[in-house]
Design a protein around this motif. Structure first.
Motif, short mmCIF file in Angstrom:
data_model
loop_
_atom_site.label_atom_id
_atom_site.label_comp_id
_atom_site.label_asym_id
_atom_site.label_seq_id
_atom_site.Cartn_x
_atom_site.Cartn_y
_atom_site.Cartn_z
N THR A 369 1.00 -0.92 -0.28
CA THR A 369 0.13 -0.16 0.35
C THR A 369 0.21 0.94 0.08
OG1 THR A 369 -1.62 -1.43 1.29
CG2 THR A 369 -2.00 1.54 1.35
N MET A 370 1.63 1.30 0.49
CA MET A 370 2.77 2.67 0.52
C MET A 370 3.79 2.55 0.03
SD MET A 370 2.72 3.95 3.78
CE MET A 370 0.66 3.80 3.17
N ARG A 371 4.31 1.59 -0.82
CA ARG A 371 4.58 1.36 -2.71
C ARG A 371 3.86 2.31 -3.48
NH1 ARG A 371 9.44 -1.17 -3.51
NH2 ARG A 371 9.92 -2.85 -1.79
N LYS A 372 2.21 2.03 -3.28
CA LYS A 372 1.56 2.51 -4.54
C LYS A 372 1.00 3.93 -3.83
CE LYS A 372 -1.37 -1.59 -5.35
NZ LYS A 372 -2.46 -2.59 -4.86
N ALA A 373 1.31 4.09 -2.86
CA ALA A 373 0.49 5.54 -2.09
C ALA A 373 2.48 6.40 -2.77
CB ALA A 373 0.96 5.73 -1.05
N LEU A 374 3.33 6.10 -2.62
CA LEU A 374 4.32 6.79 -2.89
C LEU A 374 4.48 6.87 -4.77
CD1 LEU A 374 6.80 8.37 -2.42
CD2 LEU A 374 8.04 5.98 -2.51
N ARG A 375 4.48 5.88 -5.31
CA ARG A 375 4.46 6.43 -6.58
C ARG A 375 3.56 6.84 -6.93
NH1 ARG A 375 3.27 1.18 -11.41
NH2 ARG A 375 2.98 3.28 -12.84
N GLN A 376 1.85 6.96 -6.64
CA GLN A 376 0.43 7.65 -7.03
C GLN A 376 1.27 9.16 -6.84
OE1 GLN A 376 -2.52 5.98 -8.07
NE2 GLN A 376 -1.82 8.16 -9.04
N ASN A 377 1.11 9.03 -5.70
CA ASN A 377 1.85 11.05 -4.86
C ASN A 377 2.90 11.27 -6.14
OD1 ASN A 377 0.16 10.84 -2.78
ND2 ASN A 377 1.38 10.46 -1.18
N LEU A 378 3.90 10.58 -6.76
CA LEU A 378 5.04 11.34 -7.53
C LEU A 378 4.56 11.58 -8.64
CD1 LEU A 378 8.20 9.36 -5.85
CD2 LEU A 378 7.26 11.26 -5.56
N GLU A 379 3.85 10.90 -8.69
CA GLU A 379 3.15 10.56 -10.47
C GLU A 379 2.60 11.98 -10.36
OE1 GLU A 379 3.89 6.13 -11.88
OE2 GLU A 379 2.34 6.87 -11.30
N ASN A 380 1.16 12.15 -9.23
CA ASN A 380 -0.30 13.22 -9.56
C ASN A 380 1.30 14.00 -9.23
OD1 ASN A 380 -1.87 11.21 -9.57
ND2 ASN A 380 -2.10 11.48 -7.11
N MET A 381 2.47 14.50 -8.47
CA MET A 381 2.66 15.86 -8.52
C MET A 381 3.66 15.95 -9.64
SD MET A 381 4.45 15.82 -4.70
CE MET A 381 4.65 14.59 -4.36
N GLY A 382 4.08 15.38 -10.96
CA GLY A 382 4.84 15.29 -11.64
C GLY A 382 6.42 15.76 -11.28
N THR A 383 6.58 14.86 -10.91
CA THR A 383 8.43 14.51 -9.90
C THR A 383 8.44 14.09 -11.35
OG1 THR A 383 7.14 14.27 -7.68
CG2 THR A 383 9.69 13.56 -7.81
N MET A 425 10.98 0.43 3.14
CA MET A 425 9.51 1.06 2.71
C MET A 425 8.84 0.81 4.30
SD MET A 425 9.32 1.93 -0.48
CE MET A 425 7.51 2.22 -0.37
N ALA A 426 9.44 0.28 5.10
CA ALA A 426 8.15 -0.19 5.89
C ALA A 426 8.30 1.25 7.18
CB ALA A 426 8.96 -1.03 6.98
N GLY A 427 8.99 2.19 7.15
CA GLY A 427 9.16 3.83 7.42
C GLY A 427 8.24 4.50 6.86
N LEU A 428 7.75 3.89 6.45
CA LEU A 428 6.51 4.88 5.54
C LEU A 428 5.21 4.23 6.33
CD1 LEU A 428 7.84 5.32 1.79
CD2 LEU A 428 8.21 7.03 3.18
N ASN A 429 4.50 5.95 5.97
CA ASN A 429 3.14 5.14 7.27
C ASN A 429 2.28 6.01 6.60
OD1 ASN A 429 3.46 7.39 8.74
ND2 ASN A 429 5.07 5.65 10.22
N THR A 430 0.49 6.07 6.61
CA THR A 430 -0.33 7.09 6.54
C THR A 430 -0.15 8.53 7.11
OG1 THR A 430 -1.69 6.47 8.00
CG2 THR A 430 -2.26 5.23 6.27
N LYS A 431 0.93 8.41 8.05
CA LYS A 431 0.97 9.52 8.47
C LYS A 431 1.95 10.92 7.66
CE LYS A 431 -1.02 7.82 11.95
NZ LYS A 431 -1.42 6.12 12.41
N ASN A 432 3.08 9.62 6.82
CA ASN A 432 4.22 10.74 7.21
C ASN A 432 4.48 10.79 5.34
OD1 ASN A 432 5.64 7.93 6.67
ND2 ASN A 432 6.63 8.12 8.74
N ILE A 433 3.60 9.52 5.07
CA ILE A 433 3.91 9.30 3.12
C ILE A 433 3.41 10.79 2.41
CG2 ILE A 433 0.96 9.14 2.93
CD1 ILE A 433 3.98 7.07 1.22
N GLU A 434 2.57 11.55 2.70
CA GLU A 434 2.17 12.80 1.52
C GLU A 434 3.85 13.31 2.03
OE1 GLU A 434 -0.12 13.64 0.48
OE2 GLU A 434 -0.59 11.87 0.85
#
Ligand SMILES: Cc1ncc(COP(=O)(O)O)c(C=O)c1O
Length: 447
Positions: A369-383, A425-434
């Protein structure tokens, strides 16, 4: 013959006065403050600090509420806290209630119920190698101890007639270099990670293994390659097996993440079992640190598997076991009991085993889930760059492709990862992913 002493009273007094003068002489030359060590700077130079431990210390010193630890190689829950698996708590409860429990030494080879269940887990419940009695299994000090016991055994007994090196993927878990170096085996690498695709350099890997001198030892990560998170596909494993066979190389599997990678124990053991099906003689180092969360309990196993050759295979395994016992005895005498008892309680009880599979899916599922969220965030921001590798990679780690200068920029934002751009990846969570995603975006754009 026993020494024969004769002395008169005179002899004694004269020898005691000479002893006194010897003592006086010694004490005149012995001043504790001026004693210099035999371990001079030339003999024992200062070792460089382990980069990961340095990172952990810097993280601990940081007082920012935003700090993020992406260096740690251990699972964290959504609150960034260590997670004791519910199944481990159940097994501990069971152990505590066992009136037979004592603290005697385990046998040199370890807890038999544990080692046989561990063998079934990695080699397969219906493994022909187990049925044909051609496996030697030894309980070890977690995965590190298993790699070490294997390295020590190979250093002593593998017939390296042409002084062949041991081959690691480039990169690999850094400790591989130290462990094999310590037992005096020369090491080399084969290409593995493509920095352009951030995936497997499969052509390079095959060519590298093919170019290794005939009969080399080839170390392979069974699943969830550390540090890259990049694994070969089943089809690629088949080609790897074919080239290893064609060069008479010797496969050494390091399996530190079974079940933790995909959430599926069988799937994560596929490569090892395929090699065994193909009739290879091989060894496996198995860790239960990550998949049971038993990091500090040092629970692992080393397996030697003889190639199928009838009765001879079984007697080879017996001979190998006899030598492993000597090596084990000289290193640790007897392995520690607690972690093995917990793992054994789970591996040998169908209800606890099913609970464990659920716990594994919880851990691997949260990471996916964290992998998906990170990729999605970076793609959404156009990083700038491509980010598909974040979800293509598997297991605990991701090789992000972030450069050292980007890593240092992230450090200014209180985010801690190793300089090679590896994140746990285990260091990422719903509180720090953004927060993390935004900081990566900033670091990439600024560089
Ligand atoms: C590839 C690999 N092998 C072995 C180990 C050994 O781990 P442990 O000794 O904690 O079981 C690790 C741990 O990070 C690893 O990543």
């Amino acid at each position: 013959m026993a020494p024969h002493f004769t002395s008169s009273a005179n002899d004694i007094s004269s020898s005691s006065s000479s002893a006194q003068s010897r003592l006086a002489n010694i004490s005149a030359h012995m001043s504790p403050s001026t004693q210099s060590s035999v371990f001079t700077q030339d003999v024992v130079p200062q070792a460089p600090e382990d980069p990961l431990f340095g990172l952990m210390a810097a993280f601990r010193r940081d007082t920012s509420p935003n700090k993020v630890d992406l260096g740690v190689g251990a699972y964290r829950d959504d609150n960034a806290k260590p997670w004791v698996l519910p199944v481990v708590k159940m097994a501990e409860e069971k152990l505590r209630k066992d009136p037979q429990l004592n603290h005697e030494y385990l046998p040199i080879a370890g807890l038999a119920d544990f080692t046989s269940a561990a063998a079934k887990l990695i080699l397969g419940g219906d493994s022909p190698a187990i049925k044909e009695n051609r496996v030697a299994s030894f309980q070890t000090i977690s995965g590190t101890g298993a790699v070490h016991l294997g390295a020590l055994f190979l250093a002593k007994f593998y017939p390296r007639t042409a002084n062949q090196p041991v081959y690691f993927s480039a990169p690999t878990w850094v400790n591989h270099h130290q462990i094999f170096g310590n037992v005096g085996l020369p090491v080399q690498t084969y290409p593995y990670f493509s920095s352009s695709t951030k995936g497997l350099d499969f052509t390079g890997m095959i060519k590298g293994i093919e170019a290794a001198p005939e009969g080399s030892i080839i170390l392979l990560h069974a699943c969830a390659h550390n540090p890259t998170g990049v694994d070969p596909t089943a089809e690629q494993w088949k080609e790897i097996a074919a080239v290893i066979r064609s060069k008479n190389h010797f496969p050494f599997f390091d399996c530190a993440y079974q079940g933790f990678a995909s959430g599926d124990l069988k799937r994560d053991a596929w490569a090892v079992q395929y090699f065994i099906e193909q009739g290879f003689e091989l060894v496996v180092a198995q860790s239960f640190a990550k998949n049971f969360g038993l990091y500090g309990e040092r629970t692992g196993c080393f397996h030697y598997v003889a190639a199928p050759s009838g009765a001879e295979a079984s007697s080879t395994a017996t001979r190998v076991a006899s030598q492993l016992a000597i090596l084990q005895r000289s290193e640790i005498s007897n392995p520690p009991a607690y972690g093995a008892r917990i793992a054994s309680a789970v591996l040998n009880d169908p209800a606890l085993f099913a609970e464990w599979e659920g716990n594994l899916r919880t851990m691997s599922g949260r990471i996916i889930t964290m992998r998906k969220a990170l990729r999605q965030n970076l793609e959404n921001m156009g990083t700038p760059g491509t980010w598909n590798h974040i979800t293509d990679q598997i297991g605990m780690f991701s090789f992000t492709g972030l450069t050292e200068s980007q890593v240092m920029k992230l450090r200014e934002d209180h985010i801690y990862l190793t300089k090679n751009g590896r994140i746990s990846m285990a260091g990422l969570n719903t509180k720090n992913i953004e927060y993390f995603s935004k900081c990566v975006d900033k670091a990439v754009r600024e560089s």
